[in-house]
Design an enzyme around this catalytic site. Structure first.
Site, PDB file in Angstrom:
ATOM      1  N   ALA A   1      34.410 -17.316 -91.901  1.00  0.00           N
ATOM      2  CA  ALA A   1      34.000 -15.981 -92.385  1.00  0.00           C
ATOM      3  C   ALA A   1      33.224 -15.440 -91.146  1.00  0.00           C
ATOM      4  O   ALA A   1      33.332 -14.073 -91.116  1.00  0.00           O
ATOM      5  CB  ALA A   1      33.093 -16.102 -93.751  1.00  0.00           C
ATOM      6  N   THR A   2      32.681 -16.034 -90.361  1.00  0.00           N
ATOM      7  CA  THR A   2      31.910 -15.312 -89.178  1.00  0.00           C
ATOM      8  C   THR A   2      32.894 -14.470 -88.310  1.00  0.00           C
ATOM      9  O   THR A   2      32.670 -13.638 -88.085  1.00  0.00           O
ATOM     10  CB  THR A   2      31.105 -16.575 -88.438  1.00  0.00           C
ATOM     11  OG1 THR A   2      30.097 -17.151 -89.218  1.00  0.00           O
ATOM     12  CG2 THR A   2      30.228 -15.841 -87.294  1.00  0.00           C
TER      13      THR A   2
ATOM     14  N   ASN B   1      23.548 -16.100 -99.642  1.00  0.00           N
ATOM     15  CA  ASN B   1      23.616 -17.658 -99.752  1.00  0.00           C
ATOM     16  C   ASN B   1      22.168 -18.300 -99.892  1.00  0.00           C
ATOM     17  O   ASN B   1      22.325 -19.390 -99.941  1.00  0.00           O
ATOM     18  CB  ASN B   1      24.226 -17.908 -98.052  1.00  0.00           C
ATOM     19  CG  ASN B   1      23.344 -17.179 -97.223  1.00  0.00           C
ATOM     20  OD1 ASN B   1      22.991 -15.990 -97.200  1.00  0.00           O
ATOM     21  ND2 ASN B   1      22.856 -18.077 -96.115  1.00  0.00           N
TER      22      ASN B   1
ATOM     23  N   GLN C   1      30.116 -16.893-100.816  1.00  0.00           N
ATOM     24  CA  GLN C   1      29.481 -17.523-101.643  1.00  0.00           C
ATOM     25  C   GLN C   1      30.049 -17.383-103.110  1.00  0.00           C
ATOM     26  O   GLN C   1      29.660 -18.011-104.047  1.00  0.00           O
ATOM     27  CB  GLN C   1      27.798 -17.401-101.476  1.00  0.00           C
ATOM     28  CG  GLN C   1      27.216 -17.790-100.257  1.00  0.00           C
ATOM     29  CD  GLN C   1      27.354 -19.492-100.076  1.00  0.00           C
ATOM     30  OE1 GLN C   1      27.387 -20.212-101.133  1.00  0.00           O
ATOM     31  NE2 GLN C   1      27.089 -19.809 -99.121  1.00  0.00           N
TER      32      GLN C   1
ATOM     33  N   SER D   1      35.525 -18.096 -96.765  1.00  0.00           N
ATOM     34  CA  SER D   1      35.706 -19.302 -96.200  1.00  0.00           C
ATOM     35  C   SER D   1      35.913 -20.322 -96.814  1.00  0.00           C
ATOM     36  O   SER D   1      35.591 -20.653 -98.102  1.00  0.00           O
ATOM     37  CB  SER D   1      34.235 -19.715 -95.650  1.00  0.00           C
ATOM     38  OG  SER D   1      34.070 -20.596 -94.954  1.00  0.00           O
TER      39      SER D   1
ATOM     40  N   HIS E   1      35.629 -23.875 -96.543  1.00  0.00           N
ATOM     41  CA  HIS E   1      34.516 -25.049 -96.769  1.00  0.00           C
ATOM     42  C   HIS E   1      33.648 -24.704 -97.669  1.00  0.00           C
ATOM     43  O   HIS E   1      32.692 -25.507 -98.375  1.00  0.00           O
ATOM     44  CB  HIS E   1      33.896 -25.451 -95.400  1.00  0.00           C
ATOM     45  CG  HIS E   1      32.732 -24.611 -94.790  1.00  0.00           C
ATOM     46  ND1 HIS E   1      31.554 -25.076 -95.103  1.00  0.00           N
ATOM     47  CD2 HIS E   1      32.932 -23.625 -94.297  1.00  0.00           C
ATOM     48  CE1 HIS E   1      30.747 -24.314 -94.556  1.00  0.00           C
ATOM     49  NE2 HIS E   1      31.254 -23.211 -94.018  1.00  0.00           N
TER      50      HIS E   1
ATOM     51  N   CYS F   1      22.448 -22.062 -91.402  1.00  0.00           N
ATOM     52  CA  CYS F   1      22.510 -21.570 -90.087  1.00  0.00           C
ATOM     53  C   CYS F   1      21.194 -21.379 -89.234  1.00  0.00           C
ATOM     54  O   CYS F   1      21.343 -20.928 -88.081  1.00  0.00           O
ATOM     55  CB  CYS F   1      23.209 -20.154 -90.190  1.00  0.00           C
ATOM     56  SG  CYS F   1      25.089 -20.405 -91.045  1.00  0.00           S
TER      57      CYS F   1
END
Length: 363
Positions: A67-68, A140, A168, A185, A187, A306
Site C-alpha cells: 500500500a505504501t 490504523n 485496514q 495491502s 498482509h 511503522c
C-alpha cells in the site's frame, strides 16, 4: 504467545499459503511469452480477479509491492494541491511533506477529539482549487472509520479526485462508493507481505512513478511475483467468503475485551464510527512501555508498527487532543479471524492485572 497485533500484520491464512506453495518451484516470468510464462500470467490474472472482487466494479486493479507504493503512486502521480488529514498513515503524511518541500501546496486538516473529520472544515478547504483529497477509511492506530463517501462527494463537487487508504478496512468492511483511487495491502487480510494493489476508477489517469518495461498498464513497471499475487488473491477470496462471519467474531472479541479489561480503561477515538477489531485504550497512571515488558506473552503495540521505536508519542493520539502523558498510557490491541475468545480473555486479564500491579507499586 497470544497475538493481538492485527493492525501491524495478520497471520497468513492456510488457504493463502496453499495457493503460494506451487509457485516456489514454478519460476517463470509472467511477462514472458513462453508457455510457462503464460501459465504464470494466468495465475496473476486469476489473483487480480479475486482481489478486484472486493473493489468497485467501475475501474481497474494493478498490483504493487504494497500500500505504501500504491499511495505514493497517486500522491506523486497527480499534480496540484493536496488535502489530507492529520491522522493519516506515515505513507501519506511523510509523502505530502516531501511534496511540500518540492513546492507542492498541501493542507493537512485537523480532526475532532473523536478522530473524525469535520466535513465543514473540508468544504471550506476545498474553496481553494485542489487536485486530490486523501483520507484513510479505517485508522490504523485507533480504528476510527472516516465518512469516505461524503469526503469523496465534497471532493468531486470541488473538481478534485479522492484517494482512500483502505488498508485496514479492505476485506473487513464493505468499501464505500466514491473514491477515485483505493490502496490495499495483502498482509493485512491474512495474505503475504510484499504485495498490494491500487484500484483506479475508469478514465482516471496518473503519471507513472516507476518506469521500465511498462507492466501493470504502464503504471508500475517491474516483474510481478506470481507467488505473492496468488497468495493475495486467495486471501481476498477467503475474506469475501468470510466477511460476515469475521465481523461477527470480531464483535464478540471486542465485547469480551472491554468486559475483561473493566471500566478503568478509556477508549481512544470514536466508539460509534469504528472498526471493532482495533481497540486503542488508555489507563490513568499506566506506563504502557513497561506494560509491554511485563506482558511479553501477549503481542500488542503502543501504536503504528511503522513508528515503533521512535520514542515519539503517537501523532494520531496527539491529533485527537490527547496529551503526551496520556498517549504514553495508551496501548493498541488488534484481533481478528484467528483470535479465540479464550485468548482475548486471557490476554486482557494479564494486561489488567499488570496495570493494576503498576498502580499499586506506584502508590
Amino acid at each position: 504467545m497470544i497475538y493481538l497485533d492485527y493492525q501491524a500484520t495478520t497471520p497468513l491464512a492456510p488457504e493463502a499459503k496453499a495457493a503460494m506453495l506451487p509457485w516456489l518451484d514454478r519460476f517463470a516470468n509472467p511477462h514472458s511469452p513462453s508457455r510457462a510464462g503464460r501459465e504464470a500470467a494466468a495465475a496473476v490474472e486469476h489473483a487480480r480477479g479475486q482481489v478486484a472482487a472486493l473493489l468497485p466494479t467501475d475501474g481497474e486493479t494493478i498490483f504493487t509491492s504494497g500500500a505504501t507504493e500504491a499511495l505514493n503512486m497517486v500522491l506523486q502521480g497527480t499534480r496540484g494541491r493536496i488535502i489530507t488529514l492529520a491522522t493519516e498513515h506515515a505513507a501519506v503524511l511523510d509523502t505530502v511533506e516531501w511534496l511540500r518541500s518540492e513546492g507542492r501546496e498541501v493542507e493537512v486538516l485537523a480532526v475532532g477529539a473523536d478522530g473524525l473529520i469535520d466535513l465543514d472544515r473540508l468544504r471550506q478547504a476545498l474553496q481553494t482549487p485542489t487536485a486530490l483529497v486523501a483520507a484513510m477509511l479505517v485508522n490504523n492506530e485507533i480504528g476510527v472509520v472516516q465518512p469516505i463517501a461524503e469526503i469523496a462527494d465534497l471532493a468531486h463537487a470541488a473538481g478534485a479526485l479522492m484517494l482512500c487508504d483502505a488498508v485496514q478496512g479492505f476485506g473487513r468492511l464493505p468499501l464505500p462508493q466514491g473514491p477515485d483511487f483505493i490502496a490495499v495491502s495483502a498482509h493485512k487480510i491474512h495474505g503475504p507481505k510484499g504485495v498490494g494493489a491500487l484500484w483506479l476508477r475508469s478514465g482516471v489517469t496518473l503519471d507513472p512513478l516507476l518506469h521500465g518495461g511498462g507492466q501493470e498498464r504502464g503504471l508500475r513497471s517491474g516483474t510481478l511475483s506470481p507467488m505473492l499475487c496468488a497468495g493475495f488473491g486467495a486471501a481476498a477470496a477467503l475474506a469475501a467468503e468470510r466477511l460476515d462471519r469475521d465481523r461477527a467474531h470480531v464483535e464478540r472479541l471486542w465485547q469480551s475485551a472491554l468486559q475483561t479489561l473493566g471500566p478503568s480503561w478509556i477508549v481512544n477515538g470514536s466508539t460509534e464510527q469504528r472498526y471493532h477489531g482495533n481497540l486503542n485504550v488508555r489507563r490513568d497512571s499506566l506506563d504502557a512501555a513497561r506494560l509491554l515488558a511485563d506482558c511479553r506473552q501477549v503481542a500488542f503495540s503502543l501504536g503504528s508498527a511503522c513508528a515503533s521505536g521512535s520514542g515519539r508519542p503517537s501523532h494520531v493520539l496527539r491529533a485527537l487532543g490527547i496529551s503526551d502523558r496520556e498517549a504514553r498510557q495508551s496501548i493498541r490491541l488488534g484481533f481478528g479471524r484467528y483470535t479465540t475468545l479464550d485468548e482475548i480473555v486471557e490476554a486482557c486479564t494479564l494486561l489488567r492485572n499488570a496495570a493494576e500491579a503498576q498502580q499499586r507499586f506506584a502508590a
